[in-house]
Scaffold this motif. Structure first.
Motif, mmCIF file in Angstrom:
data_model
loop_
_atom_site.group_PDB
_atom_site.id
_atom_site.type_symbol
_atom_site.label_atom_id
_atom_site.label_comp_id
_atom_site.label_asym_id
_atom_site.label_seq_id
_atom_site.Cartn_x
_atom_site.Cartn_y
_atom_site.Cartn_z
ATOM 1 N N PRO A 233 0.803 -1.224 0.000
ATOM 2 C CA PRO A 233 0.000 0.000 0.000
ATOM 3 C C PRO A 233 0.840 1.280 0.000
ATOM 4 O O PRO A 233 0.288 2.372 0.049
ATOM 5 C CB PRO A 233 -0.741 -0.117 1.312
ATOM 6 N N ILE A 234 2.179 1.148 -0.007
ATOM 7 C CA ILE A 234 3.018 2.311 0.293
ATOM 8 C C ILE A 234 2.915 3.393 -0.775
ATOM 9 O O ILE A 234 2.933 4.586 -0.466
ATOM 10 C CB ILE A 234 4.477 1.867 0.526
ATOM 11 N N MET A 235 2.761 3.004 -2.053
ATOM 12 C CA MET A 235 2.601 4.025 -3.079
ATOM 13 C C MET A 235 1.325 4.837 -2.860
ATOM 14 O O MET A 235 1.283 6.040 -3.137
ATOM 15 C CB MET A 235 2.578 3.388 -4.476
ATOM 16 N N ALA A 398 -5.501 8.366 6.629
ATOM 17 C CA ALA A 398 -6.453 7.805 7.590
ATOM 18 C C ALA A 398 -7.672 8.710 7.729
ATOM 19 O O ALA A 398 -8.806 8.238 7.887
ATOM 20 C CB ALA A 398 -5.773 7.613 8.942
ATOM 21 N N LEU A 399 -7.449 10.017 7.667
ATOM 22 C CA LEU A 399 -8.567 10.958 7.753
ATOM 23 C C LEU A 399 -9.532 10.771 6.586
ATOM 24 O O LEU A 399 -10.752 10.903 6.741
ATOM 25 C CB LEU A 399 -8.036 12.391 7.776
ATOM 26 N N SER A 400 -9.005 10.442 5.407
ATOM 27 C CA SER A 400 -9.877 10.215 4.245
ATOM 28 C C SER A 400 -10.779 9.008 4.472
ATOM 29 O O SER A 400 -11.899 8.953 3.947
ATOM 30 C CB SER A 400 -9.041 10.022 2.978
ATOM 31 N N VAL A 401 -10.296 8.039 5.251
ATOM 32 C CA VAL A 401 -11.110 6.852 5.545
ATOM 33 C C VAL A 401 -12.377 7.250 6.292
ATOM 34 O O VAL A 401 -13.489 6.843 5.936
ATOM 35 C CB VAL A 401 -10.293 5.826 6.365
ATOM 36 N N PHE A 402 -12.213 8.055 7.332
ATOM 37 C CA PHE A 402 -13.370 8.492 8.120
ATOM 38 C C PHE A 402 -14.309 9.367 7.281
ATOM 39 O O PHE A 402 -15.531 9.275 7.417
ATOM 40 C CB PHE A 402 -12.899 9.255 9.362
ATOM 41 N N MET A 428 -9.574 2.357 0.936
ATOM 42 C CA MET A 428 -8.668 3.173 1.732
ATOM 43 C C MET A 428 -8.510 2.622 3.145
ATOM 44 O O MET A 428 -7.461 2.794 3.776
ATOM 45 C CB MET A 428 -9.139 4.630 1.769
ATOM 46 N N THR A 429 -9.541 1.945 3.654
ATOM 47 C CA THR A 429 -9.422 1.272 4.947
ATOM 48 C C THR A 429 -8.350 0.198 4.889
ATOM 49 O O THR A 429 -7.492 0.092 5.775
ATOM 50 C CB THR A 429 -10.767 0.643 5.357
ATOM 51 N N VAL A 430 -8.380 -0.601 3.821
ATOM 52 C CA VAL A 430 -7.386 -1.663 3.653
ATOM 53 C C VAL A 430 -5.996 -1.069 3.432
ATOM 54 O O VAL A 430 -4.998 -1.567 3.964
ATOM 55 C CB VAL A 430 -7.779 -2.598 2.487
ATOM 56 N N VAL A 431 -5.909 0.012 2.660
ATOM 57 C CA VAL A 431 -4.616 0.672 2.412
ATOM 58 C C VAL A 431 -3.986 1.119 3.728
ATOM 59 O O VAL A 431 -2.816 0.825 4.013
ATOM 60 C CB VAL A 431 -4.796 1.888 1.479
ATOM 61 N N CYS A 432 -4.750 1.844 4.535
ATOM 62 C CA CYS A 432 -4.195 2.431 5.763
ATOM 63 C C CYS A 432 -3.857 1.374 6.810
ATOM 64 O O CYS A 432 -2.837 1.482 7.497
ATOM 65 C CB CYS A 432 -5.166 3.458 6.341
ATOM 66 N N THR A 433 -4.701 0.358 6.957
ATOM 67 C CA THR A 433 -4.409 -0.680 7.951
ATOM 68 C C THR A 433 -3.232 -1.550 7.499
ATOM 69 O O THR A 433 -2.372 -1.896 8.310
ATOM 70 C CB THR A 433 -5.641 -1.553 8.208
ATOM 71 N N THR A 434 -3.181 -1.884 6.217
ATOM 72 C CA THR A 434 -2.066 -2.681 5.715
ATOM 73 C C THR A 434 -0.750 -1.927 5.877
ATOM 74 O O THR A 434 0.287 -2.527 6.204
ATOM 75 C CB THR A 434 -2.278 -3.043 4.235
ATOM 76 N N TYR A 435 -0.787 -0.624 5.654
ATOM 77 C CA TYR A 435 0.415 0.199 5.806
ATOM 78 C C TYR A 435 0.961 0.116 7.229
ATOM 79 O O TYR A 435 2.179 0.032 7.438
ATOM 80 C CB TYR A 435 0.099 1.652 5.452
ATOM 81 N N LEU A 436 0.069 0.123 8.218
ATOM 82 C CA LEU A 436 0.508 0.034 9.605
ATOM 83 C C LEU A 436 1.254 -1.271 9.872
ATOM 84 O O LEU A 436 2.206 -1.319 10.656
ATOM 85 C CB LEU A 436 -0.695 0.128 10.546
ATOM 86 N N PHE A 437 0.823 -2.330 9.205
ATOM 87 C CA PHE A 437 1.448 -3.631 9.425
ATOM 88 C C PHE A 437 2.755 -3.790 8.660
ATOM 89 O O PHE A 437 3.714 -4.386 9.160
ATOM 90 C CB PHE A 437 0.489 -4.759 9.022
ATOM 91 N N VAL A 456 -8.335 -8.605 6.752
ATOM 92 C CA VAL A 456 -9.204 -8.871 7.904
ATOM 93 C C VAL A 456 -9.823 -7.568 8.411
ATOM 94 O O VAL A 456 -11.020 -7.520 8.728
ATOM 95 C CB VAL A 456 -8.403 -9.561 9.037
ATOM 96 N N CYS A 457 -9.014 -6.505 8.462
ATOM 97 C CA CYS A 457 -9.541 -5.201 8.889
ATOM 98 C C CYS A 457 -10.613 -4.705 7.922
ATOM 99 O O CYS A 457 -11.633 -4.145 8.341
ATOM 100 C CB CYS A 457 -8.405 -4.181 8.971
ATOM 101 N N GLY A 458 -10.389 -4.918 6.622
ATOM 102 C CA GLY A 458 -11.386 -4.542 5.631
ATOM 103 C C GLY A 458 -12.674 -5.333 5.804
ATOM 104 O O GLY A 458 -13.780 -4.775 5.734
ATOM 105 N N ALA A 459 -12.540 -6.643 6.054
ATOM 106 C CA ALA A 459 -13.715 -7.502 6.263
ATOM 107 C C ALA A 459 -14.476 -7.067 7.511
ATOM 108 O O ALA A 459 -15.718 -7.070 7.533
ATOM 109 C CB ALA A 459 -13.283 -8.960 6.379
#
Length: 478
Positions: A233-235, A398-402, A428-437, A456-459
């Motif tokens: 997700p880094i790009m 992350a703000l865009s997710v909300f 974007m939820t999957v992008v931001c959570t995957t980035y954290l990992f 899993v976070c997206g699900a």
């Protein structure tokens, strides 16, 4: 070159087609009186000409994003083209248009108020804190970088500290004065300079017959650290403002308070984002050429020096000077509106009228003190600025997710085709959570494990959404 041309055309068609569709879905009412008239206060709610609002909106959301972000994103190769086009049309411009128009309908409401209305009071409180922190970080990063550049091109006595003080003083003035006194007068000129610079680079790409990669060559990751820096997700975090940026939703209410008619929302909100996407595409293409010319050495070059090299090589000394001025003024003009937004969000929280300058000072001074303390930290630690920048980049997305989930709920409640908001929100939820990992500066887990956890976070987000949606009573739907 064909891929590059098609990408530019796609962005323009995106505005004409998908932008028009998004406008139809929202349904602007040309007869509804806007907050610029219903709440006119001579400070933040002021009717302004549409062309001026567009220029201010473009400069507000741009900053260094479509230049530095695109240059960094170009390290990933032609995949950057796809993200800029698809992200800008279906996620970023959609995000900006709906967040701006909902704010317009809600009387010029700030982003935390909108999020709170559609995602609940607890989320509203969290997002107030989160948004103000993000806006302060914007003020920090958009003071440090232009001050550093000015330090390099001015006499020795005008050092980094001198320019930080000067920029800070300007921020305070622009934050406190009515929006039409400083921002309304100088922003259109700076926005024109930024657009002129991008057009100049675009012209030279064609004039010089620059050879650019095609999608038919493949989209393999060309990043120098590709083992630890995957495209996804880094790009998607690196190229923010050129494709999607949560920061934009904090800026749209500033212009929602100045629009004279709801039908002007598409050219201002959707249109400004498309122009930013085109700007990002131009700089991404120019940077790809630069990396190919310089090889390994090019990846070690700072973004400011890349801008200078490209413009000086293609446009001569005058062009390079104009380009550097654009790179300097663009972040400054995003930083001041970021701190202005922070003032307005805190004013909503404390229910403080902002018509008198004394009340504006009561909120602005603590914000500026906090910003100054973080700047001091970033200057005292060699790695401080890099850490702050990475936090800014992730929190921005992350703000865009909300925001996107708030838009999704809004569309469900108003019987609108909510999938056009739901899918971007989920992505974007999957992008931001995957980035954290996966990111080296975060948990830095194994790539496959990170993708699984992000999924899993997206699900989980999907499950929570449908549980809420299926539990709605008919009386709650508008």
């Amino acid at each position: 070159m064909i891929t590059f041309i098609l990408a530019i055309v796609a962005l323009i068609l995106g505005y004409m087609l998908y932008g028009k569709f998004a406008e139809k879905v929202f349904g602007p009412d040309p007869k509804r009186e806007t907050p610029a008239y219903t709440r006119q206060d001579g400070v933040d709610y002021i009717p302004m000409p549409t062309w001026k609002i567009f220029m201010i909106q473009f400069l507000n959301i741009a900053g260094l994003g479509p230049i530095f972000g695109a240059i960094l994103g170009a390290q990933f190769g032609t995949a950057a083209y796809i993200w800029i086009v698809v992200g800008c049309i279906f996620i970023g411009a959609f995000h900006d248009y709906f967040s701006g128009m909902i704010s317009l309908r809600e009387g010029g409401a700030n982003l935390p108020e909108i999020i709170g209305k559609y995602l609940g009071g607890t989320t509203k409180t969290v997002m107030r804190v989160f948004t103000v922190i993000l806006l302060v970080l914007v003020g920090v990063v958009f003071v440090s970088q232009p001050a550093s550049l000015l330090d390099k091109i001015t006499p020795d006595w005008m050092n980094n500290t001198f320019w930080i003080i000067v920029i800070f003083a300007y921020y305070l003035v622009a934050t406190l004065l009515p929006i039409d006194k400083v921002i309304g007068k100088v922003y259109p000129l700076f926005a024109f300079a930024l657009i002129f610079m991008a057009v100049g680079v675009l012209f030279m790409i064609f004039y010089n017959g620059i050879q650019l990669p095609e999608l038919t060559d493949g989209i393999a990751n060309s990043h120098p650290d590709k083992e630890t820096t995957p495209i996804f997700p880094i790009m998607c975090i690196t190229i923010a403002c050129g494709a999607i940026s949560g920061f934009h939703a904090t800026q749209s209410p500033l212009m929602a308070r100045c629009l004279k008619n709801e039908t002007l929302g598409r050219p201002v909100f959707y249109g400004a984002m498309i122009v930013e996407g085109i700007t990002a595409m131009i700089w991404a293409a120019a940077a790809i050429w630069f990396y190919r010319e310089k090889g390994a050495e090019g990846y070690q070059t700072s973004q400011a020096n890349i801008v200078y090299f490209i413009t000086e090589t293609w446009m001569g000394k005058v062009g390079s000077v104009l380009a550097m001025l654009g790179v300097i003024f663009a972040p400054i003009t995003s930083g001041d509106t970021a701190l202005r937004s922070a003032r307005l969000i805190l004013a909503d929280f404390f229910k403080m009228d902002q018509s008198k300058i004394a009340q504006r000072l009561m909120i602005s001074v603590p914000v500026f003190v906090a910003t100054a303390l973080i700047i001091v930290y970033s200057l005292s630690d060699a790695a401080g600025f890099g850490i702050i920048w990475r936090y800014f980049g992730w929190s921005n997305q992350a703000l865009s997710v909300f925001t996107l989930w708030s838009v999704t709920v809004y569309m469900v409640l108003n019987h609108k085709p909510w999938l056009m908001a739901f899918l971007p929100a989920l992505y974007m939820t999957v992008v931001c959570t995957t980035y954290l990992f996966i990111a080296p500066e975060c948990l830095h887990l194994d790539a496959n494990l990170s993708y699984i956890l992000g999924g899993v976070c997206g699900a989980a987000a999907v499950a929570v959404f449908f549980r809420w949606k299926n539990g709605l009573k008919p009386s709650t739907l508008k």
